[in-house]
Design a protein around this motif. Structure first.
Motif, PDB file in Angstrom:
ATOM      1  N   UNK A   1     -12.739  -3.059  -2.618  1.00  0.00           N
ATOM      2  CA  UNK A   1     -12.102  -3.247  -1.313  1.00  0.00           C
ATOM      3  C   UNK A   1     -12.595  -4.533  -0.653  1.00  0.00           C
ATOM      4  N   UNK A   2     -13.711  -5.077  -1.133  1.00  0.00           N
ATOM      5  CA  UNK A   2     -14.217  -6.308  -0.535  1.00  0.00           C
ATOM      6  C   UNK A   2     -13.909  -7.526  -1.400  1.00  0.00           C
ATOM      7  N   UNK A   3     -13.054  -7.329  -2.394  1.00  0.00           N
ATOM      8  CA  UNK A   3     -12.527  -8.489  -3.111  1.00  0.00           C
ATOM      9  C   UNK A   3     -13.233  -8.844  -4.399  1.00  0.00           C
TER      10      UNK A   3
ATOM     11  N   UNK B   1      -9.605   0.444  -0.390  1.00  0.00           N
ATOM     12  CA  UNK B   1     -10.022   0.851   0.950  1.00  0.00           C
ATOM     13  C   UNK B   1      -9.391   2.181   1.336  1.00  0.00           C
TER      14      UNK B   1
ATOM     15  N   UNK C   1      -0.515  -4.725   6.246  1.00  0.00           N
ATOM     16  CA  UNK C   1      -1.136  -3.542   5.647  1.00  0.00           C
ATOM     17  C   UNK C   1      -2.161  -2.939   6.604  1.00  0.00           C
ATOM     18  N   UNK C   2      -2.327  -1.618   6.531  1.00  0.00           N
ATOM     19  CA  UNK C   2      -3.294  -0.966   7.430  1.00  0.00           C
ATOM     20  C   UNK C   2      -4.720  -1.163   6.926  1.00  0.00           C
ATOM     21  N   UNK C   3      -5.363  -2.236   7.358  1.00  0.00           N
ATOM     22  CA  UNK C   3      -6.707  -2.515   6.858  1.00  0.00           C
ATOM     23  C   UNK C   3      -7.776  -2.149   7.873  1.00  0.00           C
ATOM     24  N   UNK C   4      -7.319  -1.646   9.051  1.00  0.00           N
ATOM     25  CA  UNK C   4      -8.288  -1.109  10.009  1.00  0.00           C
ATOM     26  C   UNK C   4      -9.337  -2.103  10.468  1.00  0.00           C
TER      27      UNK C   4
ATOM     28  N   UNK D   1      -7.619  -4.523  -3.199  1.00  0.00           N
ATOM     29  CA  UNK D   1      -8.583  -4.198  -2.135  1.00  0.00           C
ATOM     30  C   UNK D   1      -8.017  -3.201  -1.125  1.00  0.00           C
ATOM     31  N   UNK D   2      -6.754  -3.379  -0.779  1.00  0.00           N
ATOM     32  CA  UNK D   2      -6.180  -2.495   0.238  1.00  0.00           C
ATOM     33  C   UNK D   2      -6.122  -1.060  -0.277  1.00  0.00           C
TER      34      UNK D   2
ATOM     35  N   UNK E   1     -10.651  -4.541   9.334  1.00  0.00           N
ATOM     36  CA  UNK E   1     -11.662  -4.879   8.332  1.00  0.00           C
ATOM     37  C   UNK E   1     -11.334  -6.240   7.734  1.00  0.00           C
TER      38      UNK E   1
ATOM     39  N   UNK F   1       0.814  -1.226   0.000  1.00  0.00           N
ATOM     40  CA  UNK F   1       0.000   0.000   0.000  1.00  0.00           C
ATOM     41  C   UNK F   1       0.843   1.269   0.000  1.00  0.00           C
TER      42      UNK F   1
ATOM     43  N   UNK G   1     -11.623  -6.710   3.775  1.00  0.00           N
ATOM     44  CA  UNK G   1     -10.474  -6.301   2.964  1.00  0.00           C
ATOM     45  C   UNK G   1      -9.336  -7.316   3.091  1.00  0.00           C
TER      46      UNK G   1
END
Lengths: 251, 655
Positions: free
Chosen positions: A201-203, A159, B513-516, A155-156, B518, A115, B521
């Protein structure tokens, strides 16, 4: 804007995919990559696609910058970790040259596409990125899609984009006017762009998103690309806002 | 800072104004006195007092010693044929003793002081003559010229102890070379004695200056001092009413008011004899009260408190007040007695406190003590010169003690005020400073704590990654290396091992990774990495991500566990299921106790297996172990010929 409405996935029949290989004209490619094995691998993959034409390579940032003096290419593949500097500098330099900026799509190649690297590259002006171990078919397809105006997204990253350009963006951007050259672009995400990023973001894959939203895969790709451009504008206005706040720039 | 400013803006006007006004009240009369004195000093030379006079004491009978008696007496010239004149030098005094020792029926007499005056020949005659005597203590005086009455002081005779005699002789009585006989007569009560000060005769204009000068020092300045001290007392009282915690102002007010009352006799007299008796008794008793009042003021500057002394002195003053009331008719001169006793009392008390002040007292205490020591000394001078009628020419100094004592009081109150103010400012500044230091300290501590926490997290993360590398990629690469060295590793197997290691690395990266929190994700990134490969293996992915709540506990370490579980499930399906479709989904649910869950499902439509006999290297035990590490449960369902599903049940809240 295409002015799409969310009527649900079922109402619009799936658009038949065009065969990119036959219809597209030749795409000129410039690769900046310091590792010989990857350079070779990329060359080999490109040679299997008749419409992709490798016109130049460079192994250092200096060489890459020197090539910018020549004619613009259609797609630039650039590694971020170059021996004499960061690929980001090359991307930023392209953003300063209108001839290149308007005709060249920039794709960052990276081992992991994590990211932090990808966001920095997009903010600098890249509109796509590739994982280095992509299969040849995926590699070629992504270059073609990028050239056709579509960007890939993980996705990352999706987001992250939602977080950066989502709810808070409208209030943040009202006081600072966008730079004139991109004034036509609203910095907030359009609802359809937000939907694409949400699904991504949800794939969900582009094809699935297209189906869910009742649009073509190409439209989905272009939404992603537009949100990348908005991120670039957003970063600039953010920088301008910060500078004004700190008194570096006067109104 | 702001608090102090507020406090001072609230208190400053009252305190500062009182002090400034007080200083002005003391300073201005002194300035006037100086100007007056200076103006008179440069004027023409004043006539010298008469060197000697003739005196005759005329015995009296049938006369009351009061205003009516004096009036009758003024109509009765003396029979000078029986007079026996003697030459005396002025001032002439018969002192009064503190204890009178008579039965109250003292014989009366009239004292005649005769001076002869001849206007010098060959000089221009004075327009008008005047007679002046500094002080006549006795009954109402009368002035006679050549045997005829000129003036009698019936109205003001009780103020004779203070107001000088000044009489202008009738004009036209003058002719150069003609000798005039001037008599000054005054009745006395023999037991009480008398005092007669220096006498001057001369041109009215010159004598007038003498008289006015005397009146200024003897009458005006004392009256002014009374007014000033009274004002000071009222201001202090007012200030104390505004701030009742500061008793210094109350004590100052008390001392000032007592002093003012004790000196009220400079303002005049009562025509009524009884009223005047009561007034003088209380007026004299005020001297005793003043001892208590000043001690009350002084003791507060001492390090110790003196409640017994204070109460004792107040009791003493009370007793003296009662004892000297004019109801007892004791044969004492109350004023004189009190003067001496109080002078002794104050001298001893003040000497004691002076000792304390000058050995271990503050600067304020020393100034106070130095000033109040003037009080008994000046009182003694007045008691000696005036009350005991021994030095009628002297100016009584007692009222002037006000300027010294209350000037010092003012100075001290100002110092007190300024010191309090300064210390408050300093306290404030030091509070600010301490606050700043504390803030800096806290910030530094916070920074250190953050650094330590940061270090701890980095250390933890480093250890975790090390462990993952060691268990995963490290072990895989190590064993492959051994195989490769023995030449037992095919290129295909090598590629597979490298692929696995790279996958493992990607999962490690994605877990960071910063996915918070979630999980959608997180699972999505797994598809992003491996979806293509699954499809390449001929499996159609059905992706179904519901609206999932965030998982607060989903840190990188746990995220990696989830990724591994799901990735292993993928691998199992690819390796064993022979399926055409894989269903990957996550949706919210609740457990038996009603607690929220997120259920991750990986299902296929493959050949299935019998979970009871699943020992064929499917790594189901491995999955269970990993799930247990997460605090989650895993639910594996399959039936031969009917596919399989693996459900990972993750609690949203982990206790």
């Amino acid at each position: 804007m295409t002015g799409l409405r969310d009527d649900g996935p079922k109402t619009t029949p799936p658009t038949p995919r065009t065969d990119d290989t036959r219809a597209a004209p030749t795409i000129s490619i410039f690769i900046v990559e310091d590792k010989a094995e990857f350079l070779d691998e990329f060359s080999r993959m490109l040679s299997s696609a008749p419409d992709l034409h490798l016109v130049a390579t460079a192994t250092t940032l200096a060489e890459g910058l020197a090539r910018l003096e020549g004619a613009p290419v259609d797609v630039l593949l650039v590694d971020l970790g170059l021996p004499d500097g960061s690929g980001l500098d090359l991307i930023r330099e392209i953003a300063r040259r209108p001839a290149w900026r308007d005709s060249c799509e920039i794709m960052v190649v990276s081992v992991f596409a994590d990211e932090a690297h990808v966001m920095a590259a997009i903010e600098a002006g890249a509109s796509g990125y590739l994982v280095k171990d992509s299969s040849p078919a995926s590699f070629i397809q992504q270059i073609r899609e990028l050239h056709a105006g579509g960007s890939p997204i993980s996705p990352v990253i999706a987001r992250k984009l939602l977080a950066r350009l989502g709810a808070a963006s409208s209030s943040e951007n009202t006081p600072a006017a966008p730079s004139p050259e991109r004034a036509s672009l609203a910095v907030e995400l359009a609802e359809s762009e937000r939907m694409v990023l949400h699904y991504a973001s949800r794939g969900y894959t582009y094809d699935e998103v297209a189906k869910l939203m009742g649009v073509t895969r190409h439209t989905v790709l272009s939404y992603v690309k537009r949100s990348y451009l908005k991120l670039q504008v957003h970063s600039k206005t953010e920088a301008l806002y910060e500078a004004r706040r700190m008194g570096l720039v006067r109104d | 800072m702001k608090l102090a400013e507020w406090v001072w803006s609230a208190t400053e006007p009252a305190g500062e104004r009182a002090l400034r006004l007080g200083a002005l009240l003391v300073g201005l009369p002194l300035l006037l006195a100086f100007l007056f004195f200076w103006h008179h000093a440069i004027d023409t030379p004043t006539p010298a007092p008469v060197a000697s006079v003739e005196r005759w004491i005329e015995p009296l009978a049938g006369i009351e010693f009061n205003t009516a008696g004096f009036a009758a007496l003024a109509k009765r010239p003396a029979d000078f044929s029986r007079a026996t004149w003697e030459n005396i030098v002025l001032p002439d005094v018969v002192p009064i003793a503190p204890i009178v020792g008579s039965d109250g029926h003292s014989p009366l007499a009239r004292v005649w002081m005769r001076v002869r005056y001849t206007p010098p020949v060959g000089q221009p005659a004075p327009e008008q003559l005047a007679v002046y005597v500094t002080r006549v203590m006795g009954g109402a005086w009368s002035v006679w010229l050549d045997g005829r009455l000129v003036e009698v002081n019936l109205e003001d005779w009780r103020m004779q102890w203070n107001v000088p005699l000044y009489v202008k002789l009738p004009p036209g009585s003058l002719s150069p070379g003609r000798t005039m006989t001037i008599d000054v007569a005054f009745p006395i009560s023999v037991d009480q004695g008398y005092a007669f000060g220096s006498l001057s005769v001369g041109e009215a204009a010159a004598i007038d200056r003498l008289f006015e000068m005397r009146v200024f020092w003897q009458c005006v300045l004392p009256k002014t001092s009374v007014v000033i001290v009274l004002l000071l007392g009222l201001i202090s009282l007012h200030y104390w009413l505004g701030d009742r915690k500061d008793h210094a102002y109350l004590r100052l007010a008390f001392a000032a008011i007592v002093w003012a009352f004790g000196n009220a006799m400079y303002f005049g007299d009562f025509l009524d004899d009884d009223a005047s008796q009561w007034f003088y008794a209380l007026n004299n008793a005020a001297i005793s009260w003043l001892v208590a009042a000043i001690t009350l003021f002084v003791t507060q500057f001492d390090r110790d408190r003196w409640p017994r002394l204070e109460v004792g002195l107040a009791a003493y003053a009370g007793v003296v007040t009662v004892m000297t009331l004019p109801v007892w008719h004791w044969d004492i001169n109350g004023l004189s007695l009190q003067y001496y006793v109080n002078a002794l009392l104050t001298l001893s008390i003040f000497s004691y406190f002076s000792g304390r002040a000058f050995t271990k007292g503050s600067r304020e205490f020393r100034v106070i003590m130095a000033a109040v020591l003037f009080l008994p000394l000046m009182a003694l001078q007045t008691a000696y010169a005036v009350t005991a009628q021994r030095a009628p020419d002297a100016i009584d100094l007692y009222p002037f003690s006000a300027y010294v004592v209350f000037g010092a009081f003012l100075y001290v109150m100002q110092r007190r005020y300024l010191t309090a103010r300064r210390s408050l400012e300093e306290l404030n500044a030091s509070l600010d400073q301490r606050l700043l230091e504390r803030e800096t300290e806290l910030a530094e501590q916070h920074r250190k704590l953050m650094a330590i926490e940061q270090d701890r997290i980095v250390q933890q993360e480093r250890q975790r990654i090390m462990r993952d590398m060691h268990d995963g990629i490290g072990t895989a690469l190590m064993s492959s290396l051994a195989l490769a060295e023995r030449g037992e590793l095919s290129p295909a197997r090598t590629a597979a091992i490298l692929r696995d290691s790279l996958d493992e690395l990607k999962m490690v990266i994605d877990s960071l990774e910063p996915i918070g929190e979630d999980i959608a994700t997180l699972l999505a990134s797994l598809r992003y990495r491996f979806g293509q490969r699954i499809e390449d293996a001929g499996l159609h992915i059905v992706w179904d991500m519901g609206d999932l709540p965030p998982l607060p506990w989903l840190d990188p370490s746990h995220a990696l566990q989830v990724l591994r579980i799901v990735q292993e499930s993928f691998a199992n399906v690819i390796k064993h299921a022979q399926a055409s479709e894989i269903h990957i989904g996550a949706h919210p649910a609740v457990d038996e106790a009603g607690r929220p869950l997120v259920v991750v499902v990986v299902a296929d439509n493959g050949i299935g297996f019998d979970p009871a006999h699943a020992r064929r290297g499917r790594g189901l035990g491995n999955l269970r172990r990993r799930a247990a590490d997460l605090g989650a449960t895993i639910d594996i369902r399959s039936e031969p010929g009917h596919g399989a599903s693996i459900s990972l049940r993750l609690s949203v809240d982990r206790a």
